[in-house]
Design an enzyme around this catalytic site. Structure first.
Site, PDB file in Angstrom:
ATOM      1  N   ALA A   1      23.906  31.979  -1.774  1.00  0.00           N
ATOM      2  CA  ALA A   1      22.404  32.390  -1.802  1.00  0.00           C
ATOM      3  C   ALA A   1      22.480  30.593  -1.993  1.00  0.00           C
ATOM      4  O   ALA A   1      21.138  29.794  -1.148  1.00  0.00           O
ATOM      5  CB  ALA A   1      21.143  32.793  -1.920  1.00  0.00           C
TER       6      ALA A   1
ATOM      7  N   GLU B   1      16.001  30.244   1.362  1.00  0.00           N
ATOM      8  CA  GLU B   1      15.428  31.273   1.417  1.00  0.00           C
ATOM      9  C   GLU B   1      14.749  31.580   1.829  1.00  0.00           C
ATOM     10  O   GLU B   1      13.902  32.793   2.732  1.00  0.00           O
ATOM     11  CB  GLU B   1      16.055  32.245  -0.053  1.00  0.00           C
ATOM     12  CG  GLU B   1      15.729  33.974   0.141  1.00  0.00           C
ATOM     13  CD  GLU B   1      15.547  34.645  -0.732  1.00  0.00           C
ATOM     14  OE1 GLU B   1      16.458  33.892  -1.959  1.00  0.00           O
ATOM     15  OE2 GLU B   1      15.060  35.099  -1.386  1.00  0.00           O
TER      16      GLU B   1
ATOM     17  N   ARG C   1      26.518  44.862  -1.229  1.00  0.00           N
ATOM     18  CA  ARG C   1      25.191  45.142  -2.340  1.00  0.00           C
ATOM     19  C   ARG C   1      25.065  45.723  -1.592  1.00  0.00           C
ATOM     20  O   ARG C   1      24.178  46.765  -2.992  1.00  0.00           O
ATOM     21  CB  ARG C   1      25.192  44.036  -2.493  1.00  0.00           C
ATOM     22  CG  ARG C   1      24.854  42.766  -3.505  1.00  0.00           C
ATOM     23  CD  ARG C   1      24.146  41.948  -4.276  1.00  0.00           C
ATOM     24  NE  ARG C   1      24.245  40.611  -4.707  1.00  0.00           N
ATOM     25  CZ  ARG C   1      23.982  39.462  -5.074  1.00  0.00           C
ATOM     26  NH1 ARG C   1      23.354  38.825  -4.260  1.00  0.00           N
ATOM     27  NH2 ARG C   1      24.872  38.826  -5.460  1.00  0.00           N
TER      28      ARG C   1
ATOM     29  N   HIS D   1      17.174  39.547  -2.788  1.00  0.00           N
ATOM     30  CA  HIS D   1      17.145  38.461  -1.717  1.00  0.00           C
ATOM     31  C   HIS D   1      16.178  39.417  -0.670  1.00  0.00           C
ATOM     32  O   HIS D   1      16.257  40.205  -0.389  1.00  0.00           O
ATOM     33  CB  HIS D   1      18.641  38.425  -1.314  1.00  0.00           C
ATOM     34  CG  HIS D   1      18.476  36.562  -0.796  1.00  0.00           C
ATOM     35  ND1 HIS D   1      18.632  35.764  -0.924  1.00  0.00           N
ATOM     36  CD2 HIS D   1      18.578  36.367   0.460  1.00  0.00           C
ATOM     37  CE1 HIS D   1      19.011  34.382  -0.360  1.00  0.00           C
ATOM     38  NE2 HIS D   1      19.195  35.640   0.855  1.00  0.00           N
TER      39      HIS D   1
HETATM   40  C1  LIG Z   1      17.532  35.886 -11.168  1.00  0.00           C
HETATM   41  C2  LIG Z   1      18.542  35.893  -9.957  1.00  0.00           C
HETATM   42  C3  LIG Z   1      19.603  35.352  -9.800  1.00  0.00           C
HETATM   43  C4  LIG Z   1      20.117  34.436  -8.861  1.00  0.00           C
HETATM   44  N1  LIG Z   1      21.450  34.468  -9.120  1.00  0.00           N
HETATM   45  C5  LIG Z   1      22.121  33.607  -7.895  1.00  0.00           C
HETATM   46  C6  LIG Z   1      23.314  33.575  -8.365  1.00  0.00           C
HETATM   47  O1  LIG Z   1      24.164  33.570  -8.608  1.00  0.00           O
HETATM   48  N2  LIG Z   1      24.504  32.607  -7.191  1.00  0.00           N
HETATM   49  C7  LIG Z   1      23.159  32.750  -5.848  1.00  0.00           C
HETATM   50  O2  LIG Z   1      23.627  32.355  -4.849  1.00  0.00           O
HETATM   51  N3  LIG Z   1      22.092  33.037  -5.292  1.00  0.00           N
HETATM   52  C8  LIG Z   1      21.905  33.530  -6.544  1.00  0.00           C
HETATM   53  N4  LIG Z   1      20.373  33.970  -6.164  1.00  0.00           N
HETATM   54  C9  LIG Z   1      19.549  33.853  -4.996  1.00  0.00           C
HETATM   55  C10 LIG Z   1      19.377  32.347  -4.812  1.00  0.00           C
HETATM   56  O3  LIG Z   1      18.746  32.305  -6.278  1.00  0.00           O
HETATM   57  C11 LIG Z   1      18.362  31.814  -4.308  1.00  0.00           C
HETATM   58  O4  LIG Z   1      18.706  32.703  -2.707  1.00  0.00           O
HETATM   59  C12 LIG Z   1      16.987  30.415  -4.002  1.00  0.00           C
HETATM   60  O5  LIG Z   1      17.297  29.988  -5.412  1.00  0.00           O
HETATM   61  C13 LIG Z   1      17.410  29.866  -3.478  1.00  0.00           C
HETATM   62  O6  LIG Z   1      16.043  28.639  -3.266  1.00  0.00           O
HETATM   63  P1  LIG Z   1      15.395  28.381  -2.049  1.00  0.00           P
HETATM   64  O7  LIG Z   1      15.481  26.635  -2.684  1.00  0.00           O
HETATM   65  O8  LIG Z   1      15.665  29.117  -1.204  1.00  0.00           O
HETATM   66  O9  LIG Z   1      13.837  28.814  -3.075  1.00  0.00           O
HETATM   67  P2  LIG Z   1      13.892  29.864  -4.496  1.00  0.00           P
HETATM   68  O10 LIG Z   1      15.078  28.478  -5.500  1.00  0.00           O
HETATM   69  O11 LIG Z   1      13.136  30.246  -4.750  1.00  0.00           O
HETATM   70  O12 LIG Z   1      12.343  28.217  -4.695  1.00  0.00           O
HETATM   71  C14 LIG Z   1      11.565  28.269  -3.922  1.00  0.00           C
HETATM   72  C15 LIG Z   1      10.354  27.510  -4.682  1.00  0.00           C
HETATM   73  O13 LIG Z   1       9.081  27.088  -3.886  1.00  0.00           O
HETATM   74  C16 LIG Z   1       8.144  27.733  -4.340  1.00  0.00           C
HETATM   75  N5  LIG Z   1       7.010  27.461  -3.605  1.00  0.00           N
HETATM   76  C17 LIG Z   1       6.378  29.195  -2.826  1.00  0.00           C
HETATM   77  N6  LIG Z   1       5.565  29.209  -2.092  1.00  0.00           N
HETATM   78  C18 LIG Z   1       5.175  27.763  -2.641  1.00  0.00           C
HETATM   79  C19 LIG Z   1       3.660  27.060  -2.133  1.00  0.00           C
HETATM   80  N7  LIG Z   1       2.607  27.445  -1.073  1.00  0.00           N
HETATM   81  N8  LIG Z   1       3.499  25.465  -2.470  1.00  0.00           N
HETATM   82  C20 LIG Z   1       4.439  25.404  -3.340  1.00  0.00           C
HETATM   83  N9  LIG Z   1       5.327  25.790  -3.812  1.00  0.00           N
HETATM   84  C21 LIG Z   1       5.466  26.774  -3.383  1.00  0.00           C
HETATM   85  C22 LIG Z   1       8.160  28.393  -5.475  1.00  0.00           C
HETATM   86  O14 LIG Z   1       7.947  28.158  -5.825  1.00  0.00           O
HETATM   87  C23 LIG Z   1       9.755  28.293  -6.023  1.00  0.00           C
HETATM   88  O15 LIG Z   1       9.472  27.273  -6.863  1.00  0.00           O
HETATM   89  C24 LIG Z   1      19.248  34.835  -7.331  1.00  0.00           C
HETATM   90  C25 LIG Z   1      18.179  35.284  -7.883  1.00  0.00           C
HETATM   91  C26 LIG Z   1      17.427  35.464  -8.469  1.00  0.00           C
HETATM   92  C27 LIG Z   1      16.063  35.802  -8.706  1.00  0.00           C
END
Ligand SMILES: Cc1cc2nc3c(=O)[nH]c(=O)nc-3n(C[C@H](O)[C@H](O)[C@H](O)COP(=O)(O)OP(=O)(O)OC[C@H]3O[C@@H](n4cnc5c(N)ncnc54)[C@H](O)[C@@H]3O)c2cc1C
Length: 422
Positions: A405, A390, A247, A361
């Site tokens: 991810a 993340e 990427r 990311h």
């Molecule tokens: C459009 C898009 C498509 C993607 N497609 C892929 C894919 O196909 N395959 C892949 O592997 N990865 C993909 N990714 C990356 C992947 O989705 C993310 O890295 C992953 O969702 C991270 O997961 P997470 O649970 O760590 O955090 P997130 O899914 O980002 O969730 C974090 C949550 O914490 C909440 N939050 C933040 N701060 C606070 C706070 N202070 N209090 C309460 N809640 C809070 C946020 O609102 C959010 O709901 C994609 C990302 C995007 C944006």
């Protein structure tokens, strides 16, 4: 030493596999680990990667048991390097994971309370241990959550926080300001990382921020109709990169094109359109055509004239690409390893969609060990604090592999849960 062990194990499995079937589409956790390490320029913590790649298959199985239906084939997203991505067959987005967990909680009557619209403000620390979270509820009310076994942070990265992007960026020369979009929701502001830091957590790899090359220049979204690794053509009608590459390489190459934009092009056969004319996100193709986000041409020349590119140049680009696909030969210009997963693009209609890189990311975050315990600045676990996804750093190095991810978030989420209840 760990790298050497992984290599030796990979070699053994590879030798055995190709002896049995020389045409096998080979994969194993060791190959996944080594590719992830290399794609992140060897700066990540290989122990974290090793655990991820070993446990990722179990993550797929666990979700399967919970009711998520997987496609019976793997795919290769942009920057995935290898066809290793699993897609849900019964969902078109990440909603599938949330629903699957929610349904499991309901079905098994698990004692889980979900607080929506509740913002975590601060970690509560007592005698060196994290014992809870202070939060604000939907009506501004203060909420205190006390944690007997621990707090697991899963608050994501900081892709939507322009200030943090600019402060930490080490890869993009100060160019991640307001002018560049993001694929992330506005909620992805790195609050969790700062909260953990305040509670003593060490941060790692914060300077490594990933751009996704294939986003809509107007709003940074990923929606579109062509397969991710379809042919990329600049506004002069010329290919400019190996579309199956990393990427960061794709994004750098895209930003170097006139206007920092390019067209992703495909035919109806390798667009992501189902029989009802809907994209994988369920949006009708007509919507894209009407808004002008996708341009359609009956043949290459027609498409070229609609996007104001010299038809002869575009035709030559397609002819060369199709020859490469047809011959299964070598992409001498850009080193694309194979034509797959595309099929040659001989017949129209043809589609073009304008793309540019956007922040996608953030590879850095709080430092964890292989038990998903958050480490302090001296590398010691902070009692009661765990993190996954993340919000953490150290797994993807300088450049995350496409598809890794979700695997990371779901796998280390499980590790964190298991560690917390121990
Ligand atoms: C459009 C898009 C498509 C993607 N497609 C892929 C894919 O196909 N395959 C892949 O592997 N990865 C993909 N990714 C990356 C992947 O989705 C993310 O890295 C992953 O969702 C991270 O997961 P997470 O649970 O760590 O955090 P997130 O899914 O980002 O969730 C974090 C949550 O914490 C909440 N939050 C933040 N701060 C606070 C706070 N202070 N209090 C309460 N809640 C809070 C946020 O609102 C959010 O709901 C994609 C990302 C995007 C944006």
């Amino acid at each position: 030493e760990q790298q050497a062990k992984l290599l030796a194990s990979l070699k053994k499995q590879w030798d055995e596999a190709i002896k049995k079937d020389p045409d096998i589409l080979f994969d194993c956790p060791e190959l996944h680990a080594l590719q992830t390490y290399k794609a992140g320029d060897y700066v990540a913590d290989l122990a974290l990667i090793d655990k991820l790649s070993k446990l990722a298959p179990a993550t797929v199985e666990r979700l399967d048991k919970m009711g998520l239906k997987w496609n019976d084939f793997s795919s290769q997203y942009v920057g995935a390097i290898w066809p290793r991505c699993h897609d849900a067959a019964n969902y078109t987005s990440g909603q599938g994971y949330i629903d699957t967990f929610r349904h499991t909680i309901e079905k098994e009557k698990l004692p889980v309370t979900i607080l929506l619209q509740t913002k975590a403000d601060e970690l509560i620390k007592k005698d060196g241990r994290v014992v809870g979270v202070k939060a604000t509820g939907p009506n501004g009310e203060k909420v205190t959550l006390n944690a007997k076994k621990g707090v697991i942070m899963t608050s994501g990265g900081f892709g939507a926080n322009v200030e943090m992007r600019q402060k930490f960026d080490k890869l993009w020369g100060g160019k991640l300001g307001k002018n560049i979009g993001t694929t992330n929701s506005r909620a992805i502001t790195g609050e969790g990382i700062l909260m953990a830091e305040k509670a003593g957590a060490g941060l790692v790899d914060m300077g490594y921020i990933q751009l996704l090359p294939v986003t809509d220049p107007e709003n940074g979204t990923v929606s579109g109709i062509c397969q991710g690794t379809a042919i990329y053509v600049n506004t002069e009608g010329k290919r400019f990169v190996n579309e199956m590459g990393r990427r960061d390489e794709l994004s750098k190459a895209a930003l170097a094109q006139p206007g920092g934009v390019f067209y992703r092009m495909c035919t109806v056969k390798n667009a992501r359109i189902n029989k009802d004319g809907l994209t994988t996100l369920g949006i009708p193709v007509e919507t894209f055509l009407k808004s002008g986000k996708v341009i359609r041409g009956e043949n290459v020349e027609d498409l070229a004239s609609k996007i104001k590119v010299d038809p002869k140049v575009l035709k030559a680009t397609f002819d060369k690409f199709n020859d490469f696909c047809r011959s299964q030969g070598e992409d001498k210009e850009f080193g694309r390893p194979s034509c797959a997963p595309n099929i040659p693009m001989y017949e129209g209609p043809y589609y073009a969609e304008l793309r540019t890189p956007s922040v996608h990311h953030t590879m850095g975050g709080v430092r964890i060990n292989t038990n998903a315990q958050v480490l302090d600045t001296a590398g010691k676990p902070i009692p009661g604090l765990f993190a996954a996804g993340e919000v953490t750093g150290g797994i993807h190095g300088t450049n995350r592999v496409g598809g890794n991810a979700i695997a990371d978030a779901l796998t280390y989420g499980n590790v964190a849960g298991e560690s917390a209840v121990k």
